[in-house]
Design a protein around this motif. Structure first.
Motif, PDB file in Angstrom:
ATOM      1  N   ILE A 178       0.690  -1.290   0.038  1.00 11.91           N
ATOM      2  CA  ILE A 178       0.000   0.097   0.212  1.00 11.91           C
ATOM      3  C   ILE A 178       0.814   1.233   0.198  1.00 11.91           C
ATOM      4  O   ILE A 178       0.495   2.138  -0.892  1.00 11.91           O
ATOM      5  N   GLU A 204       0.708   4.134  -2.788  1.00 14.76           N
ATOM      6  CA  GLU A 204       0.571   5.461  -2.526  1.00 14.76           C
ATOM      7  C   GLU A 204       1.944   6.314  -3.096  1.00 14.76           C
ATOM      8  O   GLU A 204       1.524   7.385  -3.571  1.00 14.76           O
ATOM      9  N   ARG A 258      -5.113  -0.412  -4.221  1.00 16.63           N
ATOM     10  CA  ARG A 258      -4.938   0.039  -3.088  1.00 16.63           C
ATOM     11  C   ARG A 258      -6.197  -0.176  -2.237  1.00 16.63           C
ATOM     12  O   ARG A 258      -6.182  -0.476  -1.157  1.00 16.63           O
TER      13      ARG A 258
END
Length: 115
Positions: free
Chosen positions: A10, A14, A95
């Motif tokens: 994740i 990001e 995500r």
């Protein structure tokens, strides 16, 4: 994908999303400059054709080059922006999927103990 630690994945997603957001912002700026070049070159060419500016061959060629260059840059960056936005959407879906796989716990209300 790293099934053992989705938090790391994740974080990587990001970071990629931030890079893609910066790329999309650059594309938007170049699109704005391209539209300005097209409008400026077209306006200069129109003014020259009406005889308000005089007939300068260098200015005419420059205005035509500005229009053509603006069109090329506009088309290239519009397609790049579309691809970038598609990549952002795909990364956001991935995500969200990874966040959905994490076993999250609900933290209940706790009263603070006074000492």
């Amino acid at each position: 994908m790293d099934e053992d630690n989705p938090v790391d994945e994740i974080s990587r997603i990001e970071a990629r999303l931030e890079e893609l957001a910066e790329a999309s912002e650059r594309c938007r700026k170049i699109i704005l400059v391209s539209k300005t070049a097209i409008a400026g070159g077209g306006a200069l060419l129109l003014v020259m054709m009406l005889g308000l500016f005089g007939s300068n061959q260098v200015a005419a060629i420059g205005s035509i080059a500005a229009v053509l260059g603006g069109i090329v840059a506009l088309g290239s960056n519009v397609s790049t922006l579309r691809q970038t936005m598609a990549a952002i959407s795909a990364a956001e879906v991935l995500r969200s999927d990874l966040i959905g796989r994490i076993d999250l716990r609900v933290v209940g209300d706790r009263t603070m103990r006074r000492i």
